[in-house]
Each structure stands twice: as structure tokens, then as C-alpha cells.
Write an enzyme that holds these catalytic residues in place. Structure first.
Site, PDB file in Angstrom:
ATOM      1  N   ALA A 286       0.824  -1.209   0.000  1.00 22.26           N
ATOM      2  CA  ALA A 286       0.000   0.000   0.000  1.00 22.26           C
ATOM      3  C   ALA A 286       0.856   1.256   0.000  1.00 22.26           C
ATOM      4  CB  ALA A 286      -0.903  -0.002   1.214  1.00 22.26           C
ATOM      5  N   ILE A 288       4.028   1.747  -0.930  1.00 24.63           N
ATOM      6  CA  ILE A 288       4.987   2.029  -2.007  1.00 24.63           C
ATOM      7  C   ILE A 288       4.281   2.814  -3.109  1.00 24.63           C
ATOM      8  CG2 ILE A 288       6.360   0.988  -3.832  1.00 24.63           C
ATOM      9  CD1 ILE A 288       6.788  -1.365  -1.839  1.00 24.63           C
ATOM     10  N   GLU A 290       4.006   3.117  -6.167  1.00 28.66           N
ATOM     11  CA  GLU A 290       4.403   2.538  -7.443  1.00 28.66           C
ATOM     12  C   GLU A 290       3.831   3.317  -8.635  1.00 28.66           C
ATOM     13  OE1 GLU A 290       2.486   1.184  -5.238  1.00 28.66           O
ATOM     14  OE2 GLU A 290       0.630   0.468  -6.141  1.00 28.66           O
ATOM     15  N   ASP A 332      13.285  36.153 -31.778  1.00 31.84           N
ATOM     16  CA  ASP A 332      13.568  36.949 -32.968  1.00 31.84           C
ATOM     17  C   ASP A 332      12.328  37.781 -33.264  1.00 31.84           C
ATOM     18  OD1 ASP A 332      11.990  34.938 -33.806  1.00 31.84           O
ATOM     19  OD2 ASP A 332      13.276  34.248 -35.434  1.00 31.84           O
ATOM     20  N   GLU A 704      -1.583   5.368   5.868  1.00 33.22           N
ATOM     21  CA  GLU A 704      -1.817   3.924   5.961  1.00 33.22           C
ATOM     22  C   GLU A 704      -0.752   3.262   6.838  1.00 33.22           C
ATOM     23  OE1 GLU A 704      -1.956   2.830   1.837  1.00 33.22           O
ATOM     24  OE2 GLU A 704      -3.757   4.041   1.543  1.00 33.22           O
TER      25      GLU A 704
HETATM   26  P1  ATP Z   1      14.717  38.148 -37.379  1.00 28.47           P
HETATM   27  O1  ATP Z   1      16.115  37.839 -36.948  1.00 28.47           O
HETATM   28  O2  ATP Z   1      13.929  38.815 -36.338  1.00 28.47           O
HETATM   29  O3  ATP Z   1      14.005  37.041 -38.052  1.00 28.47           O
HETATM   30  P2  ATP Z   1      15.402  39.304 -39.897  1.00 28.47           P
HETATM   31  O4  ATP Z   1      14.568  38.480 -40.809  1.00 28.47           O
HETATM   32  O5  ATP Z   1      15.523  40.747 -40.228  1.00 28.47           O
HETATM   33  O6  ATP Z   1      14.861  39.325 -38.459  1.00 28.47           O
HETATM   34  P3  ATP Z   1      17.697  37.948 -40.844  1.00 28.47           P
HETATM   35  O7  ATP Z   1      16.936  36.904 -41.563  1.00 28.47           O
HETATM   36  O8  ATP Z   1      18.973  37.609 -40.137  1.00 28.47           O
HETATM   37  O9  ATP Z   1      16.820  38.655 -39.775  1.00 28.47           O
HETATM   38  O10 ATP Z   1      17.985  39.086 -41.879  1.00 28.47           O
HETATM   39  C1  ATP Z   1      18.804  40.162 -41.549  1.00 28.47           C
HETATM   40  C2  ATP Z   1      18.685  41.217 -42.598  1.00 28.47           C
HETATM   41  O11 ATP Z   1      19.169  40.723 -43.834  1.00 28.47           O
HETATM   42  C3  ATP Z   1      17.268  41.643 -42.862  1.00 28.47           C
HETATM   43  O12 ATP Z   1      16.869  42.672 -42.001  1.00 28.47           O
HETATM   44  C4  ATP Z   1      17.350  42.119 -44.293  1.00 28.47           C
HETATM   45  O13 ATP Z   1      17.822  43.445 -44.335  1.00 28.47           O
HETATM   46  C5  ATP Z   1      18.372  41.197 -44.886  1.00 28.47           C
HETATM   47  N1  ATP Z   1      17.742  40.065 -45.554  1.00 28.47           N
HETATM   48  C6  ATP Z   1      17.027  39.082 -44.997  1.00 28.47           C
HETATM   49  N2  ATP Z   1      16.599  38.197 -45.900  1.00 28.47           N
HETATM   50  C7  ATP Z   1      17.058  38.615 -47.082  1.00 28.47           C
HETATM   51  C8  ATP Z   1      16.970  38.137 -48.422  1.00 28.47           C
HETATM   52  N3  ATP Z   1      16.308  37.037 -48.739  1.00 28.47           N
HETATM   53  N4  ATP Z   1      17.590  38.857 -49.378  1.00 28.47           N
HETATM   54  C9  ATP Z   1      18.266  39.959 -49.069  1.00 28.47           C
HETATM   55  N5  ATP Z   1      18.389  40.468 -47.849  1.00 28.47           N
HETATM   56  C10 ATP Z   1      17.801  39.820 -46.859  1.00 28.47           C
END
Ligand code: ATP
Length: 899
Positions: A286, A288, A290, A332, A704
Site C-alpha cells: 500500500a 509504495i 508505485e 527573434d 496507511e
Molecule cells: P529576425 O532575426 O527577427 O528574423 P530578420 O529576418 O531581419 O529578423 P535575418 O533573416 O537575419 O533577420 O535578416 C537580416 C537582414 O538581412 C534583414 O533585415 C534584411 O535586411 C536582410 N535580408 C534578410 N533576408 C534577405 C533576403 N532574402 N535577401 C536579401 N536580404 C535579406
């Protein structure tokens, strides 16, 4: 078709020979009917069978514990002593115990396996001429797999096309530098690490694009050969379950010692030897606990399902408890705090700004203040073109008009489309020759096109980075040099737009003779594009909720500091003025060496902007060193190390890469920040529930042991029969404990600071409560027993019935004494838990059956104790409840008044 020999030499054949050998066409892939046929031959593409625990194993597990042996011994003993009814009853108890354990464990195991299946990796494959996304286990040899940065390779592929493709093969080779891939054949006999025309299962695509033909699946892959992954890491017991197991084991020995002492004392006082042995065994059984690990597993599994229903998929059971102890969330911005539904609002060109206005689905370009018609502006025309050319978004095959890819790129395509600039319309002039995948360090991406014999590089990226490498500006009269003043002006325009919370991107280009130049050198700036990406509606409330819960939220984004700060401000991050730092400020910081002042500065920061992936890792370590339990969100390939390092890595289900998902403990199906808070609430609730039922079960068990121990110790008749103890253990303990485990939590769950992760499940306060409640139940039961015996003169048999009923009812009411002290006596998380009421009704019903069913009552030694006996039992059963509630009220007053 494929033999070990061909497998070995797949890399030595050229692309055409491979397609022929695997009877496939690179451009169309396999036909569906052929896929079905091949799957029959090769089986699913799995490294190991998914570790499902068979029902039989789970059943067998129920009969391995010490308890079962104790019960079996007790049954044999009863048989030897000529007590057939007892022997049968014990066997029934044994089977019932086993059945409850079996069904609970089976359910928990199955629901966890189902959850694991949700997180299975998906793969893009070309079949019947179309690119589709399928579960990776459906791949067969000959399939044509399409790869891009962020994918995990799911079978061994012979690559047939690549564009700047790099794979991280550290899993296979231990080499952490990504390997550049190519498509030409390689000499036979080359080692795995140098087979650059192969992409191996389990490795990660860190950059670029590519396509390959599957040459091996499942255990036939290189990973299969070296794999010692006999079982999934996920199946391990979580630390919480291990701790409960340990607690249970300690208690086993303690209880055995107490039971032996009680039996010996009883024998010394002259009770019959067999009777006392049986009592001792029953007591041990009783007392233990388990059920602890099993109920805990059920509780965790149930919590995982609830989280899944709220869009948080937990891939590690242990994360459920860590979530409850999280003190800091590094989140992010894009897509987590914001909607990630981008729209272009303006183009900032040389000389003027152009607003993009929308009326329904109509889009028009206007110079603010009605200053002329932008149509025909060369720089706007190029800005729109670069938006289309430097773009990796793909049309969605399942939805004619829609596109798959980065919302920012989709927004660029949408705007250009309104000006009749599409990939198809541009294809006549521009032929793509190269793509340079987005580089998270340099924050730019590029594509190269051949046009009239020249190579045109189209570049887009973060403004600071593009401006730094721009030497000229495109005006309506063609390019002109970029002066220092221009540069400052552009920077100011970019910062101004960012400070309103807009996301700003720079578009640039250059023309060259060859396609092997550094695309990020000597550019001509064309425009800045501003996007609107609104804050998610539920974010401010979720941030407030996390602050109330004592959890700090810090933003860590790749975006511009001003954009980040504005969004952070709207979200309600930080206290007082926002403290912002950029990746540049952080560049020189090494958590191990930097001075105290700098460190303190970093630790107080609310927003980290323009951070590179390796900085994320540093920040995680820094916060962890300060004793924080860190949850971190991430989506890119480069986030993987930081996601792994964080106590809880959270990946995005919608926009995250597979690599990030594999590295994390939780996947958010909707990418939303509010989901993290909901999951955290679940995590805390689960831990609270586990604590509740441990306190409940242990206080019942203690009572118990004490009742029988004390009675026998002082020479009273034995107040409970062995089978009664077993019945109570099965009925009154288990169901309410389950009900507590299923509780949904209360409003206070998220208004307390996070739990210290090192805090034991049962702390000093709870041990005291266990002792107090156990003691009160003992007192009530023994008092009822003695009053029945000596005051009401009901006789020994009836007094035992009175003791049994008092104990049974007191244990049922005891469920209300594990409530949270700060909640009301009547309306609290326990009284609102419907499972608790269901368990009480069920237990009372079972008690009534035990009393009323003649055969059962006979075996259990029960009968109607008369109105006085009944009244005595019922009234005494409430005593522990009253004691418990008084204690809870006092302890609440003490903490709330700081006494
Ligand atoms: P988070 O980190 O909050 O997701 P984020 O999307 O801005 O934000 P990253 O994806 O690191 O972060 O992008 C950093 C930056 O790089 C962006 O703010 C943008 O200026 C540039 N960037 C992101 N994606 C592209 C892309 N596909 N082509 C060109 N530049 C880009």
C-alpha cells in the site's frame, strides 16, 4: 536495380548514366505507379523502425516490479495458510494493478509516438513532372530530390544540378567546414569525405540550391552503415521521471523496513503470525508509491498533447518541465513578434520617394504630395526588376496564384507584377547564370544574369551593408558617383524609415564581363524598399503575461536597430527606456573575457539588432552563465548551434528550416510568440500537477503506514485488514491522483516567478504538508477506531469497518488539501477540475459496491456499521480536511503578509 556495387560507384558515374541506371528522368522524376512499386521493393526510407514499444512489452513491464513479487508472495502465503479467498483477492488486486498500469503506460507511449510522427521531416521531390513535398520516409531510389539551404538531406543523393551548394557533413565525417558540392563524376575508390557530387542522408544544406537522384534509402545509406542509433533519443525518460523513480525507490526500502517493524511489533504483542505477515505485506504494497512514474508519464504526455493543440510541438519530453523553469526568452522579431505578412509601402529613389498605394487589389505608384507621375522613372523600373530578378520565391503548385518563400520576396514580386514585370516577362532579356544564396553574415543575396553579352548582378540586402559596398547611385539619368554626402543622406533616409517600424531593404546592381566576380563589390545603389510588417495582435498581451510570470523577453534580430526598437516598443518590451545594442557593439564581446561593466550592460539590454548567428550563441551562453534558463527562437541554418545551446530551442514550423527544427526542442506550428507563453503555462501546470499528486499520494500512503504501525505498536487490535489496505490503495489513491495529474492549472500559474530548476519536486514545505496531512488522517482514523471500540462498543469487527470507512473517505477529501494556498477555500483549481469530481463519484460508487456486494463485502471484511458507526466515520473523515485547510489559510497569510 541497385546493388551494393552500384551504390559504391554512384559517384563515379556521370549524371546521365545515373539517371539511366535508376530508370528516372531528372526533369520529370518518377511516375507515381513506379514509386509504389519501388517502395514495395525497398521499404520505407527509415534508418530504424520507429521505436514503438509493443503492447506486450508494456504489459510485461507491469509484472517486473518488486511490488508484484510482494503481492505474489502474499498470495502464495495466503494459500499456504489456507485462506483461499484472500489468495484469490490478492491475485485480483495484482491483475487490476497491472491493468491500470498497462493502460496508462500504453496510452502515454502511443500518444508520444503519435507526436513524434508529427515532427517527421518533409522533403521536396520531383514526381510526374511536379515538385511536391512529401514525408521523407516515402522516398525511393530513383526519386529526384530538390534541395535548398536549410534542408536536411533525407537519403543519399547523386547530385545532378547544383548552384553554390554547400553541405555540412560533420555528422558523417566530423569535419565542421561545409563542403562545396559539384556534379562531375569522381574517380572510383574516392573516400566518403571527398565524394563532392553526393549529398548524404543526415547532412545539412548550409547554402545554395541543388537536385539529386536518390541512390540509397534507409539503412542502405552511409548514415545507415555507420548508424548506431539503435533507438531514438526522444524515448529517454525525462529528468523528472528519473527523479520520481529515485524517490519511489528510496521509499520502497523505507516502507519495507517500517512494514517489517510493524509486523514484528504485532507478533510481539501476541497477534497471529500469519496475520501479521499478511498485514506487513499489505502495508508495504500500500505504501509504495508505485504509480508515481506512470502517472507522471501520463501527465507529461497529456501536457504534450495540450501543447500540440495550442500549436507547440514538443520533441523532447524533458522540455515540458524546463519550460516551466524558463526565466528568459530570446526571441527573434520577423514572423514571431510580427505577422510576417509583408507589403511594400514605398521605394526611396535618388531624388524622390515613391509611395505604393493600394485600393483593393489595385496598386499604384505615387510621388507624395502629387508631385508628378513616377511612370517611366528608370530607377523605379530597375528597382522593380531587381525585386524580381534577385528573388527565390517559387510559385505554389497547389495554388495557382500563390507563391512559396520569404514573404519579403513575395511582396516584391507582387508589386512588380502590378507593373507587368514578372519572371516570365523578364526571361526574354535576362538569362540566369548564378545565384548567391543569402549570406547571413553579410546580410545580402545576389543573382547573376546574362543580358546582351554582359553579366548583370542583381543584389538585395540590409541597407548598411549594401551602402558600404556601393560606389555609385542610379539616377534617372543613369549612374552617378556616390559622394560622402550622398552616403550620409541615404543612411539617414534608411534610419528614418526604420524608426517608424518599417523594414528597409536596399536594392543594387552592377554590370560586368564575367560571372565569377564578387557580387558584393563596386555596386550601384538603385533604391531602398520599405515594407510594412505589422506587430501580431496578441503579442503585447503575451509579453505582459511573460513579465507577470517573471520571465524576461529580449529581442534578438537580424533586422535594423531602429526597426527592431520600434517594434519592441509597440510590443511593450523592457521596462522604462528601451536598451538597444547592435551586432557591431557586441562584436568585441567574449563572454569569457569581457569586463564586468560591459557584461552588465549586455545583460540589461532589451533589443539586440543586426546580430549575426555566432553572436546569438555568445548571448545564449552569457545569459546562461548568469543563471538564466534560456529559451531561444530561431529559424535559420546558422541558428542551429545557439538553438542547441539554449535550454529550450524553439524552431518555427512555418518559416523555419529543417536544420533549425532538428536542433530544437519545441516547434511552433504557427510561429507565434504567444504560443511560447501558452506552452510555458502548460509546462508550469504540468509540474504543479505532478507535485500535487505526489503530495496527495504520499500523504495517503503515510497515513496507511502510520495507522497500522501505531495501532500495532501500542497493542491495539489491527485496525485495517490487509485486503482493505490493498483496496484503498487501488481505489482511493489512484483515481484522484490521476485527476490531479490532468488539471488544467489556474490563473496564478503565470503570476509566480519561474521555479528554480534545481528545486526538488518535494521541497521542505511540501514534506511538511505530507506529514501534516498524513498525520491528520491517521489521527482521525485511529480516533474513529477507538471511539467505535471503546465508546460506542461496536465490537472489533465493526470498529475495523469504521476505521476503513473513515480512512477511505478522509483520503478522498484529502484531494482538496493539495490546492494552491493563495486560492479560495471553495473555488480553486481542484474544485474546478471536473476530473476530480468524476474520480470522487467513481470512488464513492466503488466503495458502495464493496460494502453492498455480499461476496465482495465478505472478502473485504466489510458490513454496515450501523447509523452511529457510519455517522462517526463520516464526521471523523472531515477532520483532516479541516486541518489541511486551516494550515493552507495560515501559510497563505504568512507568505502574503511576509510574516
Ligand atoms: P529576425 O532575426 O527577427 O528574423 P530578420 O529576418 O531581419 O529578423 P535575418 O533573416 O537575419 O533577420 O535578416 C537580416 C537582414 O538581412 C534583414 O533585415 C534584411 O535586411 C536582410 N535580408 C534578410 N533576408 C534577405 C533576403 N532574402 N535577401 C536579401 N536580404 C535579406
Amino acid at each position: 536495380m541497385e546493388t551494393t556495387e552500384t551504390l559504391k560507384t554512384a559517384f563515379a558515374l556521370d549524371a546521365g548514366e545515373i539517371a539511366e541506371r535508376y530508370a528516372t528522368q531528372t526533369a520529370r522524376g518518377l511516375a507515381d505507379a513506379e514509386v509504389i512499386r519501388r517502395r514495395r521493393v525497398h521499404g520505407p526510407n527509415r534508418l530504424r523502425e520507429h521505436k514503438t514499444r509493443s503492447a506486450f512489452l508494456i504489459l510485461a513491464h507491469q509484472f517486473t516490479g518488486i511490488i508484484v513479487w510482494l503481492l505474489a508472495a502474499a498470495s502464495v502465503l495466503s494459500l499456504v495458510l489456507g485462506d483461499l479467498a484472500d489468495a484469490i483477492a490478492i491475485v485480483i488486486v495484482l491483475l487490476l494493478n497491472g491493468a491500470i498500469g498497462f493502460f496508462t503506460e500504453l496510452r502515454a507511449a502511443r500518444s508520444m509516438e503519435a507526436l513524434m510522427r508529427i515532427t517527421e521531416v518533409r522533403t521536396r521531390v520531383r514526381r510526374d513532372g511536379q515538385v511536391r513535398e512529401i514525408d521523407a520516409h516515402e522516398l525511393v531510389p530513383g526519386d529526384v530530390v530538390v534541395l535548398e539551404a536549410g534542408d536536411v538531406v533525407t537519403a543519399d543523393l547523386r547530385l545532378v544540378t547544383v548552384s553554390n551548394l554547400f553541405c555540412d557533413e560533420s555528422l558523417l565525417t566530423g569535419e565542421s567546414v561545409p563542403v562545396a558540392k559539384q556534379t562531375a563524376s569522381i574517380a572510383p575508390g574516392t573516400g566518403v569525405a571527398d565524394r563532392t557530387n553526393m549529398a548524404f542522408s543526415g547532412t545539412a544544406v548550409t547554402q545554395g540550391l541543388g537536385e539529386g537522384i536518390v541512390v540509397a534509402t534507409g539503412m542502405a545509406t552511409q548514415l545507415g552503415h555507420i548508424s548506431t542509433l539503435a533507438e531514438g533519443a526522444d524515448a529517454d525518460a525525462s529528468p523528472l521521471e528519473q527523479r520520481l523513480d529515485k524517490l519511489g525507490q528510496k521509499l520502497v526500502w523505507l516502507t519495507l523496513a517500517l512494514a517489517t517493524l510493524t509486523s514484528l511489533a504485532g507478533i510481539l504483542w501476541g497477534n497471529s503470525v500469519p496475520e501479521m505477515i499478511k498485514t506487513g505485506v499489505a502495508l508495504a504494497v500500500a505504501a509504495i508509491p508505485e504509480g508515481l512514474p506512470v502517472v507522471a508519464t501520463l501527465c507529461l504526455a497529456r501536457g504534450m498533447w495540450r501543447m500540440a493543440a495550442r500549436n507547440a510541438i514538443v520533441t523532447q519530453l524533458s522540455s515540458v518541465e524546463t519550460l516551466g523553469a524558463t526565466t528568459l526568452i530570446l526571441t527573434d522579431k520577423t514572423g514571431t513578434l510580427t505577422e510576417n505578412r509583408m507589403s511594400v509601402v514605398s521605394y526611396l529613389l535618388d531624388g524622390n520617394d515613391i509611395e505604393v498605394t493600394r485600393d483593393g487589389s489595385d496598386v499604384s505608384f505615387q510621388v507624395p504630395g502629387g508631385g508628378g507621375d513616377p511612370a517611366g522613372s528608370e530607377s523605379l523600373d530597375w528597382a522593380l526588376r531587381i525585386g524580381v530578378l534577385c528573388n527565390t520565391a517559387q510559385p505554389d503548385l497547389h495554388d495557382g496564384g500563390a507563391r512559396i518563400g520569404d514573404p519579403m520576396e513575395i511582396a516584391l514580386l507582387a508589386v512588380a507584377g502590378k507593373a507587368d514585370l514578372t519572371r516570365t516577362s523578364l526571361a526574354a532579356d535576362f538569362r540566369e547564370v548564378r545565384q548567391y544564396a543569402f549570406d547571413p553574415e553579410r546580410k545580402m543575396m545576389a543573382t547573376a544574369f546574362s543580358r546582351n553579352g554582359d553579366i548583370v548582378y542583381a543584389v538585395k540586402g540590409a541597407p548598411e551593408f549594401v551602402l558600404e559596398v556601393s560606389r555609385s547611385v542610379l539616377s534617372d539619368n543613369g549612374p552617378r558617383d556616390m559622394s560622402e554626402r550622398d552616403l550620409t543622406e541615404w543612411r539617414e533616409r534608411s534610419d528614418h524609415a526604420a524608426s517608424t517600424g518599417q523594414r528597409v531593404l536596399a536594392l543594387a546592381m552592377k554590370t560586368a564581363a564575367t560571372d565569377d566576380e564578387d557580387p558584393y563589390e563596386g555596386l550601384t545603389l538603385v533604391a531602398l524598399v520599405c515594407f510594412l510588417d505589422p506587430l501580431r495582435e496578441d503579442v503585447p498581451a503575451a509579453i505582459r503575461a511573460s513579465q507577470d510570470a517573471g520571465v524576461r523577453v529580449v529581442m534578438m534580430t537580424g533586422d535594423h536597430a531602429d526597426t527592431a526598437a520600434k517594434i519592441a516598443q509597440e510590443a511593450g518590451l523592457g521596462t522604462g527606456t528601451l536598451k538597444v545594442m547592435t551586432g557591431r557593439d557586441l562584436a568585441g564581446i567574449d563572454p569569457a573575457t569581457s569586463d564586468e561593466e560591459m557584461r552588465a550592460h549586455v545583460l540589461q539590454t532589451d533589443v539586440f539588432a543586426r546580430v549575426a548567428p555566432d553572436t546569438k550563441l555568445k548571448l545564449v551562453s552569457l545569459f546562461q552563465e548568469q543563471g538564466h534558463v534560456v529559451a531561444m527562437t530561431g529559424d535559420g541554418v546558422n541558428d542551429a548551434p545557439a538553438l542547441k545551446k539554449a535550454d529550450i530551442g524553439i524552431a518555427m514550423g512555418l518559416r523555419g528550416t529543417q536544420v533549425a527544427r532538428e536542433a530544437s526542442d519545441i516547434i511552433l506550428k504557427d510561429d507565434a510568440f504567444a504560443t511560447i507563453i501558452a506552452a510555458m503555462r502548460q509546462g508550469r501546470t504540468i509540474f504543479e500537477n505532478i507535485r500535487k499528486f505526489v503530495v496527495y499520494l504520499m500523504s495517503c500512503n503515510v497515513s496507511e503506514v502510520l495507522i497500522v504501525g501505531i495501532a500495532v505498536g501500542v497493542g491495539l487490535p489491527v485496525p485495517l485488514l490487509p485486503l482493505q489496505i490493498l483496496f484503498l490503495n487501488l481505489v482511493t489513491d489512484v483515481f484522484p491522483a490521476f485527476a490531479l495529474g490532468l488539471g488544467r492549472g489556474d490563473d496564478e500559474t503565470m503570476s509566480e516567478p519561474p521555479r528554480d530548476p534545481n528545486e526538488p519536486i518535494i521541497d521542505r514545505k511540501r514534506w511538511f504538508l505530507i506529514g501534516l496531512l498524513g498525520g491528520a488522517i491517521t489521527l482521525a482514523t485511529l480516533s474513529a477506531f477507538m471511539l467505535a471500540l471503546f465508546y460506542l462498543d461496536l465490537g472489533a469487527d465493526t470498529a475495523v469497518v469504521v476505521a476503513f470507512l473513515t480512512l477511505a473517505l478522509a483520503q478522498l477529501w484529502n484531494v482538496f488539501s493539495v490546492r494552491r494556498p493563495s486560492l479560495a477555500v471553495v473555488r480553486n483549481e481542484i474544485s474546478r477540475n471536473p476530473y476530480v469530481w468524476a474520480a470522487l463519484v467513481l470512488c464513492l460508487g466503488l466503495l458502495a459496491i464493496a460494502m453492498g456486494h455480499p461476496a465482495l463485502a465478505d472478502v473485504l471484511g466489510l458490513h454496515w456499521p450501523g447509523p452511529d458507526g457510519m455517522l462517526l466515520a463520516v464526521s471523523m473523515s472531515f477532520l483532516p480536511l479541516v486541518v489541511g485547510q486551516i494550515f493552507l489559510v495560515l501559510s497563505y497569510l504568512r507568505t502574503s503578509r511576509g510574516l
